[in-house]
Write a protein that holds these residues in place. Structure first.
Motif, PDB file in Angstrom:
ATOM      1  N   LYS A  21      -0.958   4.381 -12.189  1.00  0.00           N
ATOM      2  CA  LYS A  21      -1.082   5.439 -13.187  1.00  0.00           C
ATOM      3  C   LYS A  21      -2.524   5.612 -13.683  1.00  0.00           C
ATOM      4  O   LYS A  21      -2.792   6.467 -14.531  1.00  0.00           O
ATOM      5  N   VAL A  22      -3.433   4.775 -13.190  1.00  0.00           N
ATOM      6  CA  VAL A  22      -4.844   4.867 -13.561  1.00  0.00           C
ATOM      7  C   VAL A  22      -5.550   5.765 -12.548  1.00  0.00           C
ATOM      8  O   VAL A  22      -5.254   5.705 -11.351  1.00  0.00           O
ATOM      9  N   GLU A  23      -6.473   6.585 -13.024  1.00  0.00           N
ATOM     10  CA  GLU A  23      -7.178   7.503 -12.133  1.00  0.00           C
ATOM     11  C   GLU A  23      -7.837   6.752 -10.981  1.00  0.00           C
ATOM     12  O   GLU A  23      -8.472   5.713 -11.180  1.00  0.00           O
ATOM     13  N   LYS A  26       0.842  -1.208   0.000  1.00  0.00           N
ATOM     14  CA  LYS A  26       0.000   0.000   0.000  1.00  0.00           C
ATOM     15  C   LYS A  26       0.874   1.253   0.000  1.00  0.00           C
ATOM     16  O   LYS A  26       0.602   2.215  -0.732  1.00  0.00           O
ATOM     17  N   LYS A  27       1.939   1.232   0.799  1.00  0.00           N
ATOM     18  CA  LYS A  27       2.867   2.366   0.852  1.00  0.00           C
ATOM     19  C   LYS A  27       3.591   2.516  -0.487  1.00  0.00           C
ATOM     20  O   LYS A  27       3.729   3.632  -1.012  1.00  0.00           O
ATOM     21  N   TRP A  28       4.049   1.409  -1.068  1.00  0.00           N
ATOM     22  CA  TRP A  28       4.719   1.469  -2.374  1.00  0.00           C
ATOM     23  C   TRP A  28       3.774   2.053  -3.423  1.00  0.00           C
ATOM     24  O   TRP A  28       4.177   2.898  -4.224  1.00  0.00           O
ATOM     25  N   SER A  76       2.871  -1.185 -15.952  1.00  0.00           N
ATOM     26  CA  SER A  76       3.611  -2.049 -15.029  1.00  0.00           C
ATOM     27  C   SER A  76       4.952  -2.458 -15.635  1.00  0.00           C
ATOM     28  O   SER A  76       5.982  -2.449 -14.956  1.00  0.00           O
ATOM     29  N   TYR A  77       4.927  -2.804 -16.912  1.00  0.00           N
ATOM     30  CA  TYR A  77       6.152  -3.209 -17.602  1.00  0.00           C
ATOM     31  C   TYR A  77       7.155  -2.049 -17.647  1.00  0.00           C
ATOM     32  O   TYR A  77       8.365  -2.253 -17.427  1.00  0.00           O
ATOM     33  N   ARG A  78       6.661  -0.854 -17.927  1.00  0.00           N
ATOM     34  CA  ARG A  78       7.553   0.315 -17.990  1.00  0.00           C
ATOM     35  C   ARG A  78       8.242   0.558 -16.652  1.00  0.00           C
ATOM     36  O   ARG A  78       9.391   1.001 -16.599  1.00  0.00           O
ATOM     37  N   TYR A  79       7.542   0.274 -15.555  1.00  0.00           N
ATOM     38  CA  TYR A  79       8.133   0.454 -14.229  1.00  0.00           C
ATOM     39  C   TYR A  79       9.371  -0.425 -14.033  1.00  0.00           C
ATOM     40  O   TYR A  79      10.298  -0.046 -13.312  1.00  0.00           O
ATOM     41  N   GLY A 104       2.841   8.954  -6.685  1.00  0.00           N
ATOM     42  CA  GLY A 104       3.523  10.242  -6.591  1.00  0.00           C
ATOM     43  C   GLY A 104       4.719  10.373  -7.510  1.00  0.00           C
ATOM     44  O   GLY A 104       5.409  11.391  -7.484  1.00  0.00           O
ATOM     45  N   GLY A 105       4.993   9.330  -8.297  1.00  0.00           N
ATOM     46  CA  GLY A 105       6.087   9.406  -9.253  1.00  0.00           C
ATOM     47  C   GLY A 105       7.367   8.705  -8.844  1.00  0.00           C
ATOM     48  O   GLY A 105       8.358   8.719  -9.579  1.00  0.00           O
ATOM     49  N   THR A 106       7.361   8.060  -7.666  1.00  0.00           N
ATOM     50  CA  THR A 106       8.550   7.330  -7.227  1.00  0.00           C
ATOM     51  C   THR A 106       8.708   6.043  -8.031  1.00  0.00           C
ATOM     52  O   THR A 106       7.727   5.320  -8.236  1.00  0.00           O
TER      53      THR A 106
END
Length: 366
Positions: A190-192, A101-103, A217-220, A109-111
C-alpha cells in the motif's frame, strides 16, 4: 465448505460452479442437489465440490467421512512432497520468492491476502529450514537489490520460524511466527512504489508512509482464522522497540508481544546483511555484533542471545574469510564472544579475534 462428491447428499446447495474438462460448468452454482446431479458428479470424476454448510431445508449439513476424499487429498499431498523433495533448498526458496512477488503485485491491485496460498508455499519451506541452520545462515546470499523486498519477506519468515523453533516453541507456534514474519511487510504493497524503490534518503512525509506499513499488514490479516491473534500482533508490532522508539504505536516493554521481537531481530539481521539499492551489505558477524549492542533497551535479551547462539553455531574447522581477505578455519567459539572465535590462518598462526577489534569474519565459506 469443500467436500468429495461421495459426501454430497440430496438437498446440498452447490455454491461454486462445478467445472468440466472443457472449462464450462457442468453444474452451475446455486443448484440444489438431486440424485441426477450426484450421478453427474460421479460420471465426470469431479474431485471436489463446494457446498453450503446448510441443506436446502435449512438444516445443518454435516458430511460423513469419505475414504475416497482422504485418499485424493493424501495423494495430492504426497505428489507435492515428492515434487519439493527434488528441489534444493535454494531452488525451493527462490520459488517461494517468486510466489511472494506475485502475491505482492496482487495485493497492490487490491486482492486480499490468501493465507492458504501462503501456507501451501511457506510451511514446507519453514519445516525444511528448521532442520538446517547452514541454509538459513546463507539466505542473504540469495537476495538481490532489485528484488530485495520479496527476498526479505521470505527470509525474515524463515529466520523467525527457525529461531522460534530453537527457542523451544511448539511446532504450531513457530510455524505461526514464521508465517507472521513472511507477512509482516505485506502492507508495503500500500506504500507508493517510488518510495519503496527510492535510492536516496527519504523525506519525512515519505518515511511517515513507511511507518504505516505494519498497520496495513495487520489490516490484511486481522480477520483470517488461519493466523492466531498472537501472530497478528507480531505483524503489527514487528517495528516496535522496548524503549518506545519504534512504530507505529511507540509501545514500550511489557506491551510488546514476544513473537514480534523474534521477527524484529530477524528483520534487522537480514536487512543489514543484504545488498540494498542505497547501500552495500554488511558482514553477518558485524551485524550480529551490532544487534548485540542494540539489545540493551531496544530488543529482548532472550531473543537476541538465542539468535546469536544459533547463527554462530559452527563446528571446529569451518572455513571463513576475514575482513583482510585472508582465509582461516574456526578453532574454538567462546560462548562469551560468539562472533569473535579463535581462528587458524593458512600459515597455521592462530588469532583470537576478540583481541583484534579491527579484524572480523567477513563471510563463511563452507
Amino acid at each position: 465448505m469443500k467436500v468429495h462428491p461421495s459426501q454430497v447428499v440430496a438437498g446440498c446447495m452447490i455454491i461454486q460452479d462445478v467445472m468440466g474438462k472443457t472449462n464450462r460448468p457442468i453444474i452451475p452454482k446455486n443448484t440444489v442437489v438431486h440424485p441426477i446431479h450426484m450421478r453427474v458428479l460421479n460420471q465426470f470424476k469431479v474431485g471436489v465440490v463446494e457446498v453450503a454448510n446448510r441443506l436446502s431445508d435449512g438444516s445443518p449439513f454435516i458430511p460423513e467421512e469419505s475414504i475416497e476424499y482422504n485418499e485424493v487429498e493424501e495423494h495430492k499431498k504426497q505428489e507435492s512432497q515428492e515434487s519439493l523433495s527434488t528441489l534444493s533448498f535454494q531452488e525451493q526458496y527462490l520459488e517461494a520468492v517468486q510466489a511472494y512477488k506475485k502475491w505482492f503485485e496482487d495485493w497492490r491491485g487490491g486482492t486480499p491476502v490468501d493465507i492458504s496460498a501462503v501456507r501451501k508455499v511457506m510451511v514446507p519451506l519453514l519445516e525444511r529450514a528448521a532442520q538446517s541452520n547452514r541454509d538459513v545462515f546463507l539466505l542473504h546470499h540469495f537476495s538481490s537489490k532489485d528484488d530485495y523486498y520479496y527476498h526479505h519477506s521470505v527470509a525474515v519468515g524463515l529466520l523467525s520460524g527457525y529461531i522460534a523453533s530453537k527457542m523451544n516453541y511448539s511446532y504450531g507456534d513457530w510455524i505461526q511466527i514464521g508465517l507472521a514474519g513472511v507477512l509482516s511487510d505485506s502492507g508495503m504493497a500500500k506504500v507508493e512504489a517510488r518510495i519503496i524503490n527510492k535510492t536516496g534518503a527519504l523525506r519525512e512525509e515519505e518515511f511517515n508512509q513507511i511507518r504505516k506499513h505494519p498497520t496495513y499488514s495487520y489490516r490484511y490479516v486481522e480477520k483470517t482464522p488461519l493466523l492466531t491473534q498472537n501472530a497478528k500482533l507480531a505483524i503489527l508490532q514487528h517495528h516496535e522497540r522496548l524503549d518506545g522508539s519504534g512504530y507505529p504505536l511507540g509501545l514500550q516493554q511489557g506491551k510488546i508481544h514476544s513473537y514480534s521481537q523474534i521477527i524484529a531481530v530477524s528483520d534487522m539481521y537480514h536487512a543489514m546483511t543484504s545488498e540494498r539499492a542505497y547501500r552495500k551489505k554488511h558482514s553477518p558477524f558485524r551485524v550480529l555484533e551490532e544487534i548485540q549492542k542494540e539489545q540493551f533497551g531496544r530488543f529482548d535479551h532472550t531473543v537476541v542471545q538465542a539468535f546469536i547462539k544459533e547463527m554462530t553455531n559452527y563446528s571446529q574447522g569451518t572455513k571463513v574469510k576475514l575482513s583482510n581477505n585472508q582465509k582461516a578455519a574456526i578453532v574454538f567459539v567462546e560462548s562469551s564472544h560468539p562472533t569473535r572465535p579463535m581462528v587458524q590462518l593458512e600459515d597455521q598462526s592462530i588469532y583470537a579475534l576478540r583481541d583484534h577489534h579491527d579484524l572480523y569474519i567477513e563471510e563463511v565459506l563452507d
